[in-house]
Design a protein around this motif. Structure first.
Motif, PDB file in Angstrom:
ATOM      1  N   GLU A 215       0.838  -1.202   0.000  1.00  0.00           N
ATOM      2  CA  GLU A 215       0.000   0.000   0.000  1.00  0.00           C
ATOM      3  C   GLU A 215       0.870   1.248   0.000  1.00  0.00           C
TER       4      GLU A 215
ATOM      5  N   GLU B  38      -1.695  -5.619   0.351  1.00  0.00           N
ATOM      6  CA  GLU B  38      -3.072  -5.906  -0.021  1.00  0.00           C
ATOM      7  C   GLU B  38      -3.068  -7.034  -1.039  1.00  0.00           C
ATOM      8  N   GLN B  39      -3.950  -7.986  -0.857  1.00  0.00           N
ATOM      9  CA  GLN B  39      -4.024  -9.126  -1.762  1.00  0.00           C
ATOM     10  C   GLN B  39      -4.793  -8.735  -3.009  1.00  0.00           C
ATOM     11  N   LEU B  40      -4.202  -9.021  -4.168  1.00  0.00           N
ATOM     12  CA  LEU B  40      -4.892  -8.795  -5.431  1.00  0.00           C
ATOM     13  C   LEU B  40      -5.588 -10.086  -5.819  1.00  0.00           C
ATOM     14  N   SER B  41      -6.910 -10.044  -5.880  1.00  0.00           N
ATOM     15  CA  SER B  41      -7.663 -11.235  -6.214  1.00  0.00           C
ATOM     16  C   SER B  41      -8.976 -10.826  -6.852  1.00  0.00           C
TER      17      SER B  41
ATOM     18  N   TYR C 156     -13.959  -8.708  -1.235  1.00  0.00           N
ATOM     19  CA  TYR C 156     -13.448  -7.660  -0.360  1.00  0.00           C
ATOM     20  C   TYR C 156     -11.930  -7.669  -0.383  1.00  0.00           C
ATOM     21  N   LYS C 157     -11.350  -6.498  -0.252  1.00  0.00           N
ATOM     22  CA  LYS C 157      -9.896  -6.397  -0.220  1.00  0.00           C
ATOM     23  C   LYS C 157      -9.387  -6.868   1.136  1.00  0.00           C
ATOM     24  N   ARG C 158      -8.408  -7.738   1.103  1.00  0.00           N
ATOM     25  CA  ARG C 158      -7.780  -8.208   2.336  1.00  0.00           C
ATOM     26  C   ARG C 158      -6.401  -7.580   2.428  1.00  0.00           C
ATOM     27  N   SER C 159      -6.073  -7.065   3.610  1.00  0.00           N
ATOM     28  CA  SER C 159      -4.758  -6.454   3.779  1.00  0.00           C
ATOM     29  C   SER C 159      -4.195  -6.823   5.153  1.00  0.00           C
TER      30      SER C 159
END
Length: 138
Positions: free
Chosen positions: A46, A53-56, A61-64
């Motif tokens: 970030e 942050e996981q790109l998926s 939802y964004k996971r960080s």
């Protein structure tokens, strides 16, 4: 004991994967991203440099996560991280309500019946708690 203060993520180091226990995050050359050698996920650092942050595309939802120097901690805990306290609260309220209703409807219960009821109530709280703890621990 390791520090729990968030540390800035160094783009030249490798870190353990926050998703898998045995995976390693390896820096992707010429980017501000890491790739896991096990789960093939890509993680972007970030803007502030303290979280990834996981790109998926499959996860809505964004996971960080934030690096504490020893392990990853969830940067923005969601409802999934609070299932155990919420479920304990609901079960406790239901048990207290049931106990109050039992006392109102049958006020002259013998002491041994009340002890059995309390033991049963404690088991009704402990069994789901243990099941949830085992299901959501990492």
């Amino acid at each position: 004991m390791p520090s729990q203060k968030d540390q800035k993520i160094d783009l030249n180091n490798d870190y353990p994967c926050p998703c898998r226990r045995r995976g390693r995050l390896i820096p992707i050359t010429l980017t501000e991203a890491f790739g896991c050698d096990r789960c093939q996920q890509i993680f972007v650092v970030e803007e502030n440099g303290f979280a990834i942050e996981q790109l998926s595309t499959s996860y809505p939802y964004k996971r960080s996560w934030r690096w504490t120097g020893h392990r990853w901690s969830t940067a923005h805990p969601g409802l999934g991280d609070s299932y155990l306290p919420v479920s304990l609260l609901i079960i406790s309220v239901l048990l207290i309500a049931a106990f109050c209703l039992a006392q109102i409807s049958l006020p002259a219960l013998p002491a041994n019946i009340i002890v059995l009821y309390v033991i049963g109530s404690v088991l009704l709280v402990l069994v789901p708690t243990l099941i949830l703890w085992r299901a959501y621990r990492r």
